[in-house]
Scaffold this active site. Structure first.
Site, PDB file in Angstrom:
ATOM      1  N   GLN A  95       0.821  -1.209   0.000  1.00  0.00           N
ATOM      2  CA  GLN A  95       0.000   0.000   0.000  1.00  0.00           C
ATOM      3  C   GLN A  95       0.853   1.256   0.000  1.00  0.00           C
ATOM      4  O   GLN A  95       2.069   1.205   0.191  1.00  0.00           O
ATOM      5  CB  GLN A  95      -0.895  -0.018   1.249  1.00  0.00           C
ATOM      6  CG  GLN A  95      -0.108  -0.140   2.547  1.00  0.00           C
ATOM      7  CD  GLN A  95      -1.008  -0.321   3.774  1.00  0.00           C
ATOM      8  OE1 GLN A  95      -1.167   0.614   4.536  1.00  0.00           O
ATOM      9  NE2 GLN A  95      -1.581  -1.500   3.950  1.00  0.00           N
ATOM     10  N   HIS A  97       0.235   5.680   1.144  1.00  0.00           N
ATOM     11  CA  HIS A  97      -0.678   6.687   1.682  1.00  0.00           C
ATOM     12  C   HIS A  97      -0.399   8.046   1.033  1.00  0.00           C
ATOM     13  O   HIS A  97       0.750   8.359   0.715  1.00  0.00           O
ATOM     14  CB  HIS A  97      -0.518   6.814   3.192  1.00  0.00           C
ATOM     15  CG  HIS A  97      -0.660   5.510   3.918  1.00  0.00           C
ATOM     16  ND1 HIS A  97      -1.824   4.785   3.935  1.00  0.00           N
ATOM     17  CD2 HIS A  97       0.236   4.788   4.636  1.00  0.00           C
ATOM     18  CE1 HIS A  97      -1.647   3.697   4.647  1.00  0.00           C
ATOM     19  NE2 HIS A  97      -0.410   3.658   5.081  1.00  0.00           N
ATOM     20  N   GLU A 114       3.757   7.663   8.593  1.00  0.00           N
ATOM     21  CA  GLU A 114       3.719   6.772   9.748  1.00  0.00           C
ATOM     22  C   GLU A 114       5.122   6.268  10.048  1.00  0.00           C
ATOM     23  O   GLU A 114       6.048   6.482   9.257  1.00  0.00           O
ATOM     24  CB  GLU A 114       2.780   5.592   9.479  1.00  0.00           C
ATOM     25  CG  GLU A 114       3.180   4.709   8.312  1.00  0.00           C
ATOM     26  CD  GLU A 114       2.076   3.716   7.901  1.00  0.00           C
ATOM     27  OE1 GLU A 114       0.894   4.083   7.905  1.00  0.00           O
ATOM     28  OE2 GLU A 114       2.434   2.590   7.563  1.00  0.00           O
ATOM     29  N   HIS A 171       4.729   0.374   0.857  1.00  0.00           N
ATOM     30  CA  HIS A 171       5.156  -0.396   2.033  1.00  0.00           C
ATOM     31  C   HIS A 171       4.148  -1.474   2.381  1.00  0.00           C
ATOM     32  O   HIS A 171       2.975  -1.388   2.001  1.00  0.00           O
ATOM     33  CB  HIS A 171       5.330   0.525   3.240  1.00  0.00           C
ATOM     34  CG  HIS A 171       4.039   1.158   3.699  1.00  0.00           C
ATOM     35  ND1 HIS A 171       3.517   2.270   3.076  1.00  0.00           N
ATOM     36  CD2 HIS A 171       3.159   0.834   4.675  1.00  0.00           C
ATOM     37  CE1 HIS A 171       2.379   2.609   3.661  1.00  0.00           C
ATOM     38  NE2 HIS A 171       2.126   1.741   4.644  1.00  0.00           N
ATOM     39  N   ARG A 191      -4.380   0.625  -1.902  1.00  0.00           N
ATOM     40  CA  ARG A 191      -3.786  -0.720  -2.037  1.00  0.00           C
ATOM     41  C   ARG A 191      -3.337  -0.989  -3.471  1.00  0.00           C
ATOM     42  O   ARG A 191      -4.101  -0.771  -4.409  1.00  0.00           O
ATOM     43  CB  ARG A 191      -4.811  -1.803  -1.671  1.00  0.00           C
ATOM     44  CG  ARG A 191      -5.111  -1.877  -0.214  1.00  0.00           C
ATOM     45  CD  ARG A 191      -5.932  -3.134   0.131  1.00  0.00           C
ATOM     46  NE  ARG A 191      -6.583  -2.887   1.405  1.00  0.00           N
ATOM     47  CZ  ARG A 191      -7.868  -2.572   1.534  1.00  0.00           C
ATOM     48  NH1 ARG A 191      -8.671  -2.558   0.483  1.00  0.00           N
ATOM     49  NH2 ARG A 191      -8.365  -2.321   2.718  1.00  0.00           N
TER      50      ARG A 191
HETATM   51 ZN    ZN Z   1       0.433   1.932   5.980  1.00  0.00          ZN
END
Ligand code: ZN
Length: 320
Positions: A95, A97, A114, A171, A191
């Site tokens: 995926q 972001h 993240e 990632h 995704r």
């Molecule tokens: Zn993630």
């Protein structure tokens, strides 16, 4: 009276989840494959409830809205951070972001940068982290032809590693890994590949988002250069895992307490998760027991605190 906010975790079932949040963290889990513990959250998909003190029973996002002074009068309209523990019994989808700008336009929420502190990893564990495309045209071509083996890069991982995943990074957390995740408060995931799995509850494959993923992926991939800073205080250690020079949203620390460690606030408020051991937190002369699996927030009126015992904790502060 200044006091910490202890918080109740919210659990989410996931196709890739397991039961280690019960066996390793002693949480009372609902049935099923529980992949995510939302430990410190203001996000509407799983807000934390305060379990002690004058705001007992209230939700963190409500306190954030009604008492900005407890959060340094931050200009962020939403509680900006989200702390989770993830149990990857199976591999997560590969995926990516979006950043704040793309997420605001298309998803009406924050982007998602993240980072992961690896709590445990089975021998031979690896992450999917980064990609091989040199240009956006090459990225699109490899995605169009589903050349996943050629596109995705792998990175070996072990307990104690820290991995920074800026928005735009392809990632996946893969099977056998448990992490403490600190992220922007966002629930947007694009995704690329989900192993052609069928969800047992819905009987469907989960949606892919190839166009959005192609749009938001940073090209070329450059691995962030982390320079952790270690400070010894008696027999305790404070490690700054990532700081604003690299990370515009948060600073993340590991506190390893052996005996007693007194700290002062570095930013208006601090998020803290106990990932190992037990001990005690003292604020304003009041003592609060601590054990593995506890999560709490130190609001702006808590300017100093003392930790005692044998504890490993991951703490974070917001930079926005
Ligand atoms: Zn993630």
């Amino acid at each position: 009276m200044a006091e910490p906010f202890f918080l109740t975790p919210v659990f989410h079932e996931k196709i890739w989840g397991g039961r280690r949040l019960a066996t390793d963290f002693n949480y009372q889990l609902p049935d099923g494959k529980i992949g995510e513990c939302w430990a410190i959250s203001g996000h509407p998909h799983g807000p934390s409830q305060i379990t002690n003190g004058r705001y007992q029973g209230q939700l963190l996002p409500d306190i954030y809205r009604d008492h900005p002074e407890l959060f340094g009068n931050s200009h962020s309209p939403v509680f900006p951070l989200l702390t989770k523990i993830l149990d990857a019994e199976a591999s997560l989808s590969v995926q990516v972001h979006p950043d704040d700008e793309y997420a605001a336009e298309h998803e009406h929420e924050l982007g998602k940068t993240e980072c992961w502190y690896v709590i445990s990893a089975e021998p031979g564990s690896y992450l999917t982290y980064g990609h091989s495309a040199k240009t956006r045209a090459q990225l699109k071509d490899l995605i169009d032809h589903q050349e996943w083996g050629q596109l995705f890069l792998k990175r070996p991982v072990k307990a104690g590693d820290f991995v920074y995943v800026p928005s735009g990074t392809i990632h996946a957390l893969n099977k056998g890994i448990v992490v403490l995740e600190t992220q922007q408060s966002s629930d947007t995931t694009y995704r690329l590949y989900d192993y052609d799995r069928v969800d047992a509850t819905t009987g469907q494959k989960r949606a892919l988002h190839l166009q959005q993923a192609t749009d938001v992926t940073t090209v070329p991939f450059e691995e962030p250069h982390l320079t952790p800073v270690v400070e010894h205080r008696g027999s305790s250690t404070i490690t700054t895992l990532v700081a604003p020079l690299l990370s515009p949203y948060f600073t993340v620390y590991k506190w390893e307490v052996s005996g007693e460690l007194s700290l002062t606030a570095q930013r208006p408020y601090t998020l803290v998760s106990v990932i190992k051991g037990q001990g005690q937190l003292t604020v304003d002369g009041d003592a609060y027991p601590l054990q593995k699996g506890d999560h709490f927030l130190l609001p702006a009126d808590v300017t100093a605190w003392t930790l005692t015992g044998e504890l490993t904790m991951i703490a974070s502060t917001s930079t926005v």
